[in-house]
Design an enzyme around this catalytic site. Structure first.
Site, PDB file in Angstrom:
ATOM      1  N   ALA A 124       0.810  -1.226   0.000  1.00 22.35           N
ATOM      2  CA  ALA A 124       0.000   0.000   0.000  1.00 22.35           C
ATOM      3  C   ALA A 124       0.841   1.273   0.000  1.00 22.35           C
ATOM      4  O   ALA A 124       0.391   2.316  -0.472  1.00 22.35           O
ATOM      5  CB  ALA A 124      -0.937  -0.011   1.208  1.00 22.35           C
ATOM      6  N   ASP A 156      -1.395  -4.793 -20.046  1.00 18.63           N
ATOM      7  CA  ASP A 156      -0.947  -5.183 -21.387  1.00 18.63           C
ATOM      8  C   ASP A 156      -2.106  -5.051 -22.382  1.00 18.63           C
ATOM      9  O   ASP A 156      -1.925  -4.579 -23.508  1.00 18.63           O
ATOM     10  CB  ASP A 156      -0.437  -6.630 -21.351  1.00 18.63           C
ATOM     11  CG  ASP A 156       0.569  -6.828 -20.226  1.00 18.63           C
ATOM     12  OD1 ASP A 156       1.580  -6.124 -20.223  1.00 18.63           O
ATOM     13  OD2 ASP A 156       0.310  -7.659 -19.328  1.00 18.63           O
ATOM     14  N   HIS A 195       2.437 -12.517 -18.091  1.00 18.61           N
ATOM     15  CA  HIS A 195       2.708 -11.076 -18.045  1.00 18.61           C
ATOM     16  C   HIS A 195       4.224 -10.903 -18.001  1.00 18.61           C
ATOM     17  O   HIS A 195       4.832 -10.758 -16.947  1.00 18.61           O
ATOM     18  CB  HIS A 195       2.071 -10.422 -16.811  1.00 18.61           C
ATOM     19  CG  HIS A 195       2.587  -9.027 -16.590  1.00 18.61           C
ATOM     20  ND1 HIS A 195       2.293  -7.989 -17.443  1.00 18.61           N
ATOM     21  CD2 HIS A 195       3.428  -8.511 -15.661  1.00 18.61           C
ATOM     22  CE1 HIS A 195       2.915  -6.903 -17.025  1.00 18.61           C
ATOM     23  NE2 HIS A 195       3.617  -7.188 -15.945  1.00 18.61           N
TER      24      HIS A 195
HETATM   25  P1  NAX Z   1       7.086  -0.276  -5.066  1.00 23.68           P
HETATM   26  O1  NAX Z   1       8.432  -0.843  -4.800  1.00 23.68           O
HETATM   27  O2  NAX Z   1       6.889   1.187  -5.223  1.00 23.68           O
HETATM   28  O3  NAX Z   1       6.085  -0.750  -3.913  1.00 23.68           O
HETATM   29  C1  NAX Z   1       6.022  -2.060  -3.464  1.00 23.68           C
HETATM   30  C2  NAX Z   1       5.554  -2.015  -2.028  1.00 23.68           C
HETATM   31  O4  NAX Z   1       5.322  -3.355  -1.604  1.00 23.68           O
HETATM   32  C3  NAX Z   1       6.560  -1.406  -1.060  1.00 23.68           C
HETATM   33  O5  NAX Z   1       5.934  -0.394  -0.309  1.00 23.68           O
HETATM   34  C4  NAX Z   1       6.948  -2.585  -0.175  1.00 23.68           C
HETATM   35  O6  NAX Z   1       7.231  -2.199   1.157  1.00 23.68           O
HETATM   36  C5  NAX Z   1       5.711  -3.446  -0.264  1.00 23.68           C
HETATM   37  N1  NAX Z   1       5.914  -4.849   0.106  1.00 23.68           N
HETATM   38  C6  NAX Z   1       6.990  -5.629  -0.130  1.00 23.68           C
HETATM   39  N2  NAX Z   1       6.818  -6.843   0.418  1.00 23.68           N
HETATM   40  C7  NAX Z   1       5.602  -6.836   1.002  1.00 23.68           C
HETATM   41  C8  NAX Z   1       4.869  -7.796   1.747  1.00 23.68           C
HETATM   42  N3  NAX Z   1       5.380  -9.009   1.995  1.00 23.68           N
HETATM   43  N4  NAX Z   1       3.651  -7.453   2.202  1.00 23.68           N
HETATM   44  C9  NAX Z   1       3.143  -6.236   1.958  1.00 23.68           C
HETATM   45  N5  NAX Z   1       3.793  -5.281   1.274  1.00 23.68           N
HETATM   46  C10 NAX Z   1       5.012  -5.578   0.811  1.00 23.68           C
HETATM   47  O7  NAX Z   1       6.544  -1.070  -6.351  1.00 23.68           O
HETATM   48  P2  NAX Z   1       5.367  -0.671  -7.346  1.00 23.68           P
HETATM   49  O8  NAX Z   1       5.879   0.181  -8.406  1.00 23.68           O
HETATM   50  O9  NAX Z   1       4.205  -0.214  -6.553  1.00 23.68           O
HETATM   51  O10 NAX Z   1       5.078  -2.093  -8.027  1.00 23.68           O
HETATM   52  C11 NAX Z   1       4.535  -3.167  -7.287  1.00 23.68           C
HETATM   53  C12 NAX Z   1       4.591  -4.453  -8.094  1.00 23.68           C
HETATM   54  O11 NAX Z   1       3.796  -4.363  -9.274  1.00 23.68           O
HETATM   55  C13 NAX Z   1       5.988  -4.834  -8.586  1.00 23.68           C
HETATM   56  O12 NAX Z   1       6.193  -6.225  -8.362  1.00 23.68           O
HETATM   57  C14 NAX Z   1       5.929  -4.568 -10.070  1.00 23.68           C
HETATM   58  O13 NAX Z   1       6.837  -5.371 -10.802  1.00 23.68           O
HETATM   59  C15 NAX Z   1       4.500  -4.941 -10.361  1.00 23.68           C
HETATM   60  N6  NAX Z   1       3.925  -4.456 -11.619  1.00 23.68           N
HETATM   61  C16 NAX Z   1       3.053  -5.285 -12.263  1.00 23.68           C
HETATM   62  C17 NAX Z   1       2.407  -4.924 -13.424  1.00 23.68           C
HETATM   63  C18 NAX Z   1       1.451  -5.845 -14.101  1.00 23.68           C
HETATM   64  O14 NAX Z   1       0.992  -5.481 -15.182  1.00 23.68           O
HETATM   65  N7  NAX Z   1       1.102  -7.029 -13.594  1.00 23.68           N
HETATM   66  C19 NAX Z   1       2.677  -3.604 -14.044  1.00 23.68           C
HETATM   67  C20 NAX Z   1       3.259  -2.609 -13.101  1.00 23.68           C
HETATM   68  C21 NAX Z   1       4.255  -3.140 -12.134  1.00 23.68           C
HETATM   69  O15 NAX Z   1       5.503  -3.229 -12.762  1.00 23.68           O
END
Ligand code: NAX
Length: 328
Positions: A12, A159, A187
């Protein structure tokens, strides 16, 4: 008045979370008449940042937002959840092997699947956004044996939306005139955006474009590598568009696809289109009454077959790798 829907969002405090939460709270996830309660799940180090976001949510005075709770453990985070958006994941860092990446994410998605199994509401619907999304969804699903497998989905809607936009730009059509586009497979860079069944204002898209070189050399790679192009341009990965796609995915799942159209979702295969049963792969799906169904009976030409097979092969390899690591 309606009982609020409990929506759990992991990660979040991250950048997608920041773009996502305000749209959930303003009614775009479930509709303008559906009250929501947010359950934010973060790791302990990021709870303070999540509290800051919660303060801003308060400051919006959203009429539909009936509460915000913040947790640092999955058992509490998923208790009573009706919808769960699994955004937080372990990103790939320089020098990281695939096994390391899958292990690190197994450490996140296994306990989350267990917590969903133990404490989520009976009607729980799960969307995994965090990468590798399909395989993370598979890990969570495998650890929630009491939840019907079809409630675990992975996001390929970004996508899908990217492909619609590229096709609209190529043909000069309005995005709203494009229907029946499909993302198949994983993906990842192997995903296959398919326009052979797509329609532009009712006319077949592939015939309208009539340019196989553009399809193979421009359209498919542009869609598949769009994430990298955004990072290159913005200096950060897609966030608002990813959040928008998550909103679209759940909204469509809950409220249905339009007549004469379908969407793309990563869902558990039943063996349709020769995708091995059990893999979470992207398919063309229709949604109705909160349930999705894979569109059946589409002819798959040779061009499409090779690309679907390549992406599905990658999914099978990821499944085998997490099996070997003891994660499923
Ligand atoms: P961020 O690094 O900005 O945020 C991720 C957040 O998750 C951080 O606040 C972190 O503390 C938290 N987190 C880590 N482990 C956790 C856990 N065990 N429980 C709860 N929270 C946890 O990443 P963001 O840019 O927000 O991207 C999030 C994810 O979306 C990444 O894995 C990214 O690769 C993926 N994406 C997926 C996409 C899709 O189309 N399926 C597209 C966008 C994005 O790249």
């Amino acid at each position: 008045t309606r009982t609020p829907v409990n929506v759990t969002v992991t990660g979040a405090a991250g950048q997608i979370g920041y773009a996502l939460l305000f749209r959930i709270a303003s009614g775009h996830l479930l509709g303008p008449d559906v009250p929501v309660k947010l359950r934010l799940l973060e790791i302990p180090q990021a709870v303070k940042a999540a509290e800051g976001t919660a303060m801003e949510l308060d400051d919006c005075a959203f009429p539909l937002l009936k509460g915000i709770d913040i947790f640092d453990n999955p058992a509490d985070g998923f208790a009573g959840a009706n919808i769960a958006l699994l955004v937080g994941a372990r990103p790939r860092t320089a020098g990281m092997e695939r096994g390391d990446l899958l292990s690190a994410n197994g450490g996140i998605f296994k306990p989350q699947g267990e917590a969903i199994n133990a404490g989520a509401a009976d009607d729980i619907k799960v969307l995994v956004v965090g990468n590798p999304a399909n395989t993370n969804a598979l890990i969570a699903q495998q650890h929630a044996p009491d939840v019907p497998a079809e409630r675990f989905t992975a996001m390929t809607r970004l996508d899908h939306n990217r492909a619609i936009s590229q096709l609209a730009q190529k043909t000069g059509a309005a995005v709203g005139d494009i229907a029946k586009l499909t993302i198949w497979g994983n993906h990842s860079a192997t995903q296959y955006p398919d326009i052979f069944h797509a329609e532009i204002a009712g006319k077949n898209a592939a015939e309208t474009v009539n340019d196989e070189a553009w399809l193979a050399d421009t359209f498919i790679p542009t869609v598949a590598k769009r994430g990298a192009a955004i990072i290159e341009a913005r200096g950060a990965s897609s966030a608002a568009s990813a959040a928008n796609a998550a909103i679209d995915h759940v909204h469509t799942w809950v409220n249905g696809t339009a007549a004469g159209d379908w969407t793309s979702m990563g869902v558990v295969s039943d063996g349709s289109y020769d995708v091995p049963a059990g893999l979470i792969s992207s398919f063309p799906v229709t949604c109705k009454d909160g349930k999705w169904e894979i569109v059946q009976g589409l002819a798959v030409n040779e061009f499409s077959r090779g690309r679907i097979d390549a992406s599905v092969r990658e999914l099978a390899e990821e499944r085998d790798a997490v099996r070997e690591l003891g994660l499923i």
